[in-house]
Design a protein around this motif. Structure first.
Motif, PDB file in Angstrom:
ATOM      1  N   TYR A   4     -24.385  38.405   4.751  1.00  0.00           N
ATOM      2  CA  TYR A   4     -23.058  38.842   5.195  1.00  0.00           C
ATOM      3  C   TYR A   4     -22.835  38.495   6.656  1.00  0.00           C
ATOM      4  CZ  TYR A   4     -23.762  41.537   0.944  1.00  0.00           C
ATOM      5  OH  TYR A   4     -24.037  41.913  -0.349  1.00  0.00           O
ATOM      6  N   GLU A   5     -21.649  38.852   7.163  1.00  0.00           N
ATOM      7  CA  GLU A   5     -21.319  38.627   8.568  1.00  0.00           C
ATOM      8  C   GLU A   5     -22.178  39.527   9.469  1.00  0.00           C
ATOM      9  OE1 GLU A   5     -19.226  36.543   9.898  1.00  0.00           O
ATOM     10  OE2 GLU A   5     -17.942  35.852   8.283  1.00  0.00           O
ATOM     11  N   ASN A   6     -22.231  39.173  10.743  1.00  0.00           N
ATOM     12  CA  ASN A   6     -22.996  39.941  11.731  1.00  0.00           C
ATOM     13  C   ASN A   6     -22.459  41.366  11.883  1.00  0.00           C
ATOM     14  OD1 ASN A   6     -24.423  37.602  12.344  1.00  0.00           O
ATOM     15  ND2 ASN A   6     -23.103  37.076  14.068  1.00  0.00           N
ATOM     16  N   HIS A   7     -23.378  42.267  12.294  1.00  0.00           N
ATOM     17  CA  HIS A   7     -22.964  43.551  12.845  1.00  0.00           C
ATOM     18  C   HIS A   7     -22.786  43.356  14.347  1.00  0.00           C
ATOM     19  CE1 HIS A   7     -24.002  45.426   9.098  1.00  0.00           C
ATOM     20  NE2 HIS A   7     -25.303  45.286   9.255  1.00  0.00           N
ATOM     21  N   THR A   8     -21.845  44.060  14.945  1.00  0.00           N
ATOM     22  CA  THR A   8     -21.637  43.924  16.386  1.00  0.00           C
ATOM     23  C   THR A   8     -21.682  45.289  17.073  1.00  0.00           C
ATOM     24  OG1 THR A   8     -19.239  43.956  16.014  1.00  0.00           O
ATOM     25  CG2 THR A   8     -20.292  41.806  16.244  1.00  0.00           C
ATOM     26  N   TRP A   9     -22.188  45.291  18.316  1.00  0.00           N
ATOM     27  CA  TRP A   9     -22.369  46.519  19.091  1.00  0.00           C
ATOM     28  C   TRP A   9     -21.901  46.334  20.527  1.00  0.00           C
ATOM     29  CZ3 TRP A   9     -24.948  50.907  17.086  1.00  0.00           C
ATOM     30  CH2 TRP A   9     -25.666  50.719  15.884  1.00  0.00           C
ATOM     31  N   PHE A  10     -21.458  47.418  21.116  1.00  0.00           N
ATOM     32  CA  PHE A  10     -21.318  47.473  22.564  1.00  0.00           C
ATOM     33  C   PHE A  10     -21.387  48.927  22.985  1.00  0.00           C
ATOM     34  CE2 PHE A  10     -19.920  47.034  26.867  1.00  0.00           C
ATOM     35  CZ  PHE A  10     -20.256  45.734  27.222  1.00  0.00           C
TER      36      PHE A  10
ATOM     37  N   GLU B  10     -19.242  46.992  11.431  1.00  0.00           N
ATOM     38  CA  GLU B  10     -20.089  46.687  10.274  1.00  0.00           C
ATOM     39  C   GLU B  10     -19.646  45.375   9.635  1.00  0.00           C
ATOM     40  OE1 GLU B  10     -20.602  48.479   5.817  1.00  0.00           O
ATOM     41  OE2 GLU B  10     -20.899  49.918   7.463  1.00  0.00           O
ATOM     42  N   HIS B  11     -20.544  44.392   9.646  1.00  0.00           N
ATOM     43  CA  HIS B  11     -20.252  43.058   9.100  1.00  0.00           C
ATOM     44  C   HIS B  11     -18.931  42.521   9.645  1.00  0.00           C
ATOM     45  CE1 HIS B  11     -23.641  43.525   6.459  1.00  0.00           C
ATOM     46  NE2 HIS B  11     -23.101  44.553   5.840  1.00  0.00           N
ATOM     47  N   SER B  12     -18.735  42.724  10.936  1.00  0.00           N
ATOM     48  CA  SER B  12     -17.470  42.335  11.560  1.00  0.00           C
ATOM     49  C   SER B  12     -17.404  40.856  11.892  1.00  0.00           C
ATOM     50  CB  SER B  12     -17.271  43.140  12.846  1.00  0.00           C
ATOM     51  OG  SER B  12     -18.327  42.874  13.759  1.00  0.00           O
ATOM     52  N   GLY B  13     -18.583  40.237  12.066  1.00  0.00           N
ATOM     53  CA  GLY B  13     -18.601  38.866  12.542  1.00  0.00           C
ATOM     54  C   GLY B  13     -18.332  38.827  14.034  1.00  0.00           C
ATOM     55  N   GLY B  14     -18.484  37.647  14.648  1.00  0.00           N
ATOM     56  CA  GLY B  14     -18.266  37.528  16.079  1.00  0.00           C
ATOM     57  C   GLY B  14     -19.442  38.077  16.867  1.00  0.00           C
ATOM     58  N   GLY B  15     -19.183  38.422  18.120  1.00  0.00           N
ATOM     59  CA  GLY B  15     -20.228  38.965  18.988  1.00  0.00           C
ATOM     60  C   GLY B  15     -19.859  40.330  19.498  1.00  0.00           C
ATOM     61  N   GLY B  16     -20.866  41.035  20.004  1.00  0.00           N
ATOM     62  CA  GLY B  16     -20.616  42.379  20.509  1.00  0.00           C
ATOM     63  C   GLY B  16     -19.645  42.384  21.672  1.00  0.00           C
ATOM     64  N   GLY B  17     -19.748  41.358  22.550  1.00  0.00           N
ATOM     65  CA  GLY B  17     -18.858  41.296  23.700  1.00  0.00           C
ATOM     66  C   GLY B  17     -17.418  41.024  23.341  1.00  0.00           C
ATOM     67  N   SER B  18     -17.217  40.295  22.236  1.00  0.00           N
ATOM     68  CA  SER B  18     -15.840  39.936  21.854  1.00  0.00           C
ATOM     69  C   SER B  18     -15.225  40.912  20.867  1.00  0.00           C
ATOM     70  CB  SER B  18     -15.826  38.531  21.249  1.00  0.00           C
ATOM     71  OG  SER B  18     -16.661  38.476  20.092  1.00  0.00           O
ATOM     72  N   PHE B  19     -16.040  41.521  19.998  1.00  0.00           N
ATOM     73  CA  PHE B  19     -15.486  42.410  18.972  1.00  0.00           C
ATOM     74  C   PHE B  19     -15.546  43.883  19.386  1.00  0.00           C
ATOM     75  CE2 PHE B  19     -15.664  45.110  15.239  1.00  0.00           C
ATOM     76  CZ  PHE B  19     -14.632  44.609  14.449  1.00  0.00           C
TER      77      PHE B  19
END
Length: 609
Positions: free
Chosen positions: A545-551, A569-578
């Motif tokens: 699935y797509e990446n999980h992202t955190w910040f 959750e499975h948002s895609g992209g990166g933590g800094g952008s999402f």
């Protein structure tokens, strides 16, 4: 003739036997039988009145005297500023007294109720049979009646013996789905819950309304209150003849949560329809200021009878009852805070260590790449946090091994529940070690497992709330806080535990998190509307699935007041952008409101002359 008469007479005597007293025989027999019957009746009366007198008097009394229970008003739930999160509104309910329901009318009454309330006959029948037809307690059939249903029941009252309609307060959530996972919802107790409460010695009855989730469940003992009622004399049809006594219900206790309703609204808007979670917390004492999870639900649906269509629609959204702020996921590069701690505190590396970073690291013939596929040149620990260099932390893990990592994961509170009151809904996460891997996979611990762990990948699982606790250690100068929802005036030290980190280690982590925002992977937060924030991004692979992202971030850097963690959750992209833009919105709203409350500063008085 005389002979004939004599002979005839003798002949009769011989044939019929003695006739003296014969006319009294039947009378004597009747008297004898009567004595026996009277003796039996007397014995039975003696048994009933003297031997079982108390029991039978009680049975007769229960058939004549009923207790009309009155449900207590449930306590109101407020936010930290006194705004209502959960209250009550007036509605009507319908119940039935099984003992007042004539046997020959049971089927007709159940059928009529089914038609008026749009509830299957089998469901009504099951409720009555669970209580028993001789029960003197009223059995709740439906709550939250519409005006049309209330009117119809009144019109059919003459053909509904034992059925009672009464006004009652039902739970109301004025903000709809806002903070639904934290506040929770109420519902009618089921048989499993009733049995469990009974075993625990708690006073519940079938038909009671209890907290099913969130604060409603966690603070049930405070919110529920105590039943009252009227003791009344009734006739055979269940009609009240006179009131014999009354006990006033005791209302439940009102409680205040640590939530800030206005900040909660901002956090809800920031997450929008994205699947994930946001946690805002006071890093100094663990008070939860906002907690959002998506998808969500409207708890008002459960204050009355939820339909099958509504239930199916809810569950089509992807488990809206799961509080994702309390569910565990790979923490990604936010975990590098702990890797930094372990590397320095283990004594393997000096605080001022500088390591060369590379496009990749070869470990056992396997290439472990940096996220930018190029490396960042020579970096110290603070620089490695600033740029989130993977190959820097790979080298740290390869040299010190996995044991210091596991030790500090546990010191930060990972692998166990945080202590927040939502205990039945919180995951402890996972701190994998050699014994765990051997048990689950029947494999030994590999170097690759350690390398993955250094950057928050692999088997480890951490909740957004645990991640907030991890950031709080940096924000509050080295203390693990206990997150909590019930507003309390206790000193904040009761919510804090030192994790015994050296000041130098703490200084490096804090400096690195500040650099993340000023010039690293989190410059999205480097705005004048947020006073000196510090933070860290994370992007966790989750194939297929797509990446999980955190910040995660806190502010102000010098004296933090608020900490926010956002997770996709499975948002895609990166933590800094999402995830970072969500954190930015919450922090900006907090400091804007804080500034408004404090007001503009008055000019300093000038000295004369």
């Amino acid at each position: 003739m005389a002979f004939l008469q004599y002979s005839s007479s003798a002949k009769v005597e011989k044939k019929g036997g003695r006739t003296v007293g014969r006319q009294y025989q039947s009378v004597i027999m009747m008297i004898f039988l009567s004595l026996i019957m009277l003796g039996g009746i007397g014995s039975r009366l003696f048994y009933l009145q003297l031997v079982e007198g108390d029991r039978n008097r009680k049975l007769a009394e229960e058939n004549r005297i009923l207790l009309l229970p009155r449900r207590p008003a449930r306590g109101t739930v407020f936010d930290r500023n006194g705004k209502i999160l959960a209250g009550s509104r007036l509605s009507h309910s319908v119940s039935i007294w099984p003992i007042a329901l004539p046997e020959d009318k049971r089927g007709a009454v159940v059928q009529r109720l089914s038609q008026l309330l749009e509830i299957p006959e089998a469901e009504i029948q099951q409720r009555i049979e669970s209580a028993g037809y001789e029960s003197t307690q009223s059995i709740a059939i439906a709550r939250g009646l519409s005006p049309a249903q209330t009117t119809a029941l009144a019109e059919y009252a003459s053909v509904l013996p034992g059925v009672r309609v009464e006004a009652e307060a039902i739970r109301n959530y004025p903000n709809g789905d806002l903070a639904a996972h934290v506040i929770g919802y109420t519902g009618e107790i089921n048989e499993e819950e009733f049995d469990r409460f009974s075993e625990e010695g708690q006073d519940y009855r079938l038909g009671d309304i209890i907290g099913k989730m969130g604060a409603e469940k966690s603070f049930e003992s405070l919110l529920r209150g105590a039943w009252g009622g009227q003791q009344v004399e009734v006739d055979s049809a269940g009609n009240v003849l006179r009131i014999m006594g009354e006990k006033t219900p005791e209302s439940g206790q009102n409680i205040r949560l640590t939530l800030d309703l206005e900040l909660q609204k901002v956090a809800e808007k920031a997450l929008g329809d994205k699947i994930g979670a946001i946690v805002a917390m006071d890093p100094n004492d663990g008070a939860i200021l906002a907690m959002v999870s998506r998808p969500t639900f409207d708890p008002n649906l459960f204050s009355t009878r939820i339909t099958q269509a509504q239930w199916e629609q809810l569950n089509s959204r992807g488990n809206p009852f799961l509080n994702r702020a309390l569910q565990a996921y790979p923490p990604a590069s936010t975990f590098k805070i702990i890797t930094t701690t372990a590397g320095i505190e283990s004594g393997t590396f000096a605080a001022n260590t500088v390591l060369q970073t590379f496009p990749n690291i070869n470990a056992g013939g396997i290439l472990f790449w940096d996220w930018n596929n190029a490396g960042f040149g020579p970096l110290g620990f603070d620089g490695a946090l600033q740029w989130s260099s993977d190959t820097f932390f790979y080298q740290v893990g390869m040299r010190m091994g996995h044991e210091p990592l596991i030790h500090w994961m546990r010191k930060y509170g990972l692998g166990k529940k945080t202590g927040i009151e939502l205990v039945t809904e919180e995951s402890p996460g996972l701190v994998p070690d050699e014994a765990w891997k051997q048990k689950i996979f029947e494999e030994e611990w590999y170097l690759g497992d350690t390398i993955n762990m250094t950057i928050g990948q692999g088997y480890m699982q951490v909740t957004p709330l645990q991640t907030a606790v991890m950031f709080a250690v940096a924000a509050n100068d080295g203390y693990r806080v206990t997150p909590h929802l019930l507003l309390d005036n206790a000193e904040s030290k009761q919510w804090k535990t030192p994790i015994d980190m050296q000041p130098r280690t703490l200084e490096i982590i804090q400096r690195g998190l500040r650099k993340v925002v000023t010039s690293g992977t989190g410059t999205r937060l480097n705005v004048p509307t947020i006073p000196t924030p510090a933070g860290k991004s994370g992007t966790a692979e989750a194939p297929p699935y797509e990446n999980h992202t955190w910040f995660g971030a806190y502010a102000p850097f010098e004296k933090p007041e608020i900490l926010v963690v956002a997770f996709g959750e499975h948002s895609g992209g990166g933590g800094g952008s999402f995830a970072a833009p969500m954190v930015q919105q919450v922090l900006e709203a907090y400091f804007k409101e804080n500034k408004r409350q404090k007001g503009p500063k008055l000019p300093a008085k000038q000295s004369a002359g």
